[in-house]
Write a protein that holds these residues in place. Structure first.
Motif, PDB file in Angstrom:
ATOM      1  N   ASP A  72       0.591  -1.108  -0.217  1.00 29.21           N
ATOM      2  CA  ASP A  72      -0.039  -0.249   0.271  1.00 29.21           C
ATOM      3  C   ASP A  72       0.529   1.838  -0.046  1.00 29.21           C
ATOM      4  O   ASP A  72       0.496   2.253  -0.556  1.00 29.21           O
ATOM      5  CB  ASP A  72      -1.041  -0.097   1.408  1.00 29.21           C
ATOM      6  N   GLU A  76       1.174   3.412  -3.096  1.00 25.35           N
ATOM      7  CA  GLU A  76       0.617   5.335  -2.547  1.00 25.35           C
ATOM      8  C   GLU A  76       1.811   6.567  -2.646  1.00 25.35           C
ATOM      9  O   GLU A  76       1.083   7.159  -3.782  1.00 25.35           O
ATOM     10  CB  GLU A  76       0.785   5.930  -1.087  1.00 25.35           C
ATOM     11  N   ARG A 102       1.144   9.913  -5.747  1.00 29.32           N
ATOM     12  CA  ARG A 102       1.585  10.795  -5.730  1.00 29.32           C
ATOM     13  C   ARG A 102       2.782  11.324  -6.926  1.00 29.32           C
ATOM     14  O   ARG A 102       3.409  12.623  -7.434  1.00 29.32           O
ATOM     15  CB  ARG A 102       2.819  11.190  -4.619  1.00 29.32           C
ATOM     16  N   LEU A 157      -8.630  -0.100  -1.418  1.00 28.71           N
ATOM     17  CA  LEU A 157      -8.057   0.728  -1.897  1.00 28.71           C
ATOM     18  C   LEU A 157      -8.026   1.068  -3.244  1.00 28.71           C
ATOM     19  O   LEU A 157      -7.962   1.538  -4.211  1.00 28.71           O
ATOM     20  CB  LEU A 157      -7.215   1.348  -0.578  1.00 28.71           C
ATOM     21  N   ARG A 177      -8.134   8.448  -6.227  1.00 26.06           N
ATOM     22  CA  ARG A 177      -6.988   7.829  -4.832  1.00 26.06           C
ATOM     23  C   ARG A 177      -6.083   8.651  -4.776  1.00 26.06           C
ATOM     24  O   ARG A 177      -5.476   8.920  -4.036  1.00 26.06           O
ATOM     25  CB  ARG A 177      -6.577   6.584  -5.507  1.00 26.06           C
ATOM     26  N   VAL A 198      -4.796  11.034  -2.311  1.00 29.90           N
ATOM     27  CA  VAL A 198      -3.561  11.212  -1.393  1.00 29.90           C
ATOM     28  C   VAL A 198      -3.030  12.408  -1.653  1.00 29.90           C
ATOM     29  O   VAL A 198      -2.446  13.186  -0.385  1.00 29.90           O
ATOM     30  CB  VAL A 198      -2.742  10.321  -2.700  1.00 29.90           C
ATOM     31  N   LYS A 212      -4.835  14.053   1.396  1.00 36.23           N
ATOM     32  CA  LYS A 212      -3.727  13.458   3.089  1.00 36.23           C
ATOM     33  C   LYS A 212      -3.053  14.379   3.062  1.00 36.23           C
ATOM     34  O   LYS A 212      -2.489  15.038   3.760  1.00 36.23           O
ATOM     35  CB  LYS A 212      -3.927  11.898   2.167  1.00 36.23           C
TER      36      LYS A 212
END
Length: 217
Positions: free
Chosen positions: A89, A93, A97, A151, A159, A163, A166
């Motif tokens: 994961d 991520e 990004r 996810l 998604r 990200v 977040k």
């Protein structure tokens, strides 16, 4: 008298300082080398999927053989499995990004996690006699797999946005916890960085001016 004192000393418990427990690696040295060689996130996700399957297969094999002490091995393998899913994961991520295409890797691990989840739930429902010894880590493995699958089934565009949101939230929280001096320093650093990015790239050496400029006249 001296013998009595010696016997008393020998009978006292030995005080051993508390040493921090050594953290166990969840990947083998060979797997760690494979991971270093796989620079593409899609390749890394496929590797993690393969290793998670290997751990799960080994768990099922040990759980089917009622040997004394098997619960310890099942416990450790479940921990390794959970760390592998979490690491996958994190790779996903980070790649999202950086706007790296992940269709292949996400598709591979999402498909595998459906099977992983069913097999973990089957182990939970079987409730072997030593179940209490690894019940907690099994529950963690199931929860982690459910979260990861959720996810990986998301639309990749959504998604990426999640990200980014977040990251913004974490940045705001870090700023809120800064002292005024640290916040001012951070503002200056960000301003310099933004100014540097706006400057046009040049191949001239420091102090060298463009031909025909007023400095050359």
């Amino acid at each position: 008298m001296r013998n009595a004192i010696l016997l008393l000393v020998l009978s006292l418990p030995v005080l051993v300082p508390n040493m921090p427990a050594q953290k166990r690696d969840f990947l083998t040295p060979f797997e760690a080398n494979q991971l270093r060689e796989a620079q593409n996130p899609n390749d890394r996700l496929q590797l993690y999927s393969t290793w998670a399957l290997q751990r799960l297969t080994e768990i099922e094999k040990i759980a089917a053989d009622p040997k004394p002490g098997r619960a310890t091995f099942v416990h450790d393998l479940l921990e390794d499995y959970t760390h592998i899913i979490e690491a996958a994961d994190m790779v996903a991520e980070d790649a999202l990004r950086r706007k790296v295409a992940l269709d292949v890797g996400i598709g591979a691990i999402a498909g595998a996690e459906k099977d992983f989840l069913a097999r973990l739930e089957k182990l939970r429902d079987s409730k072997p006699k030593d179940f209490a010894r690894f019940e907690f880590v099994l529950r963690e493995a199931i929860d982690t797999t459910e979260d990861s699958l959720e996810l990986n089934q998301q639309d990749l565009g959504a998604r990426v946005g999640a990200v980014a949101a977040k990251d913004r939230k974490e940045q705001q929280e870090r700023r809120a916890n800064m002292t005024p001096a640290d916040r001012e320093k951070k503002n200056v650093e960000e301003y310099k960085e933004a100014t540097q990015k706006r400057k046009a790239p040049t191949l001239r050496r420091a102090g060298e001016t463009a031909p025909g400029s007023s400095a050359n006249k």
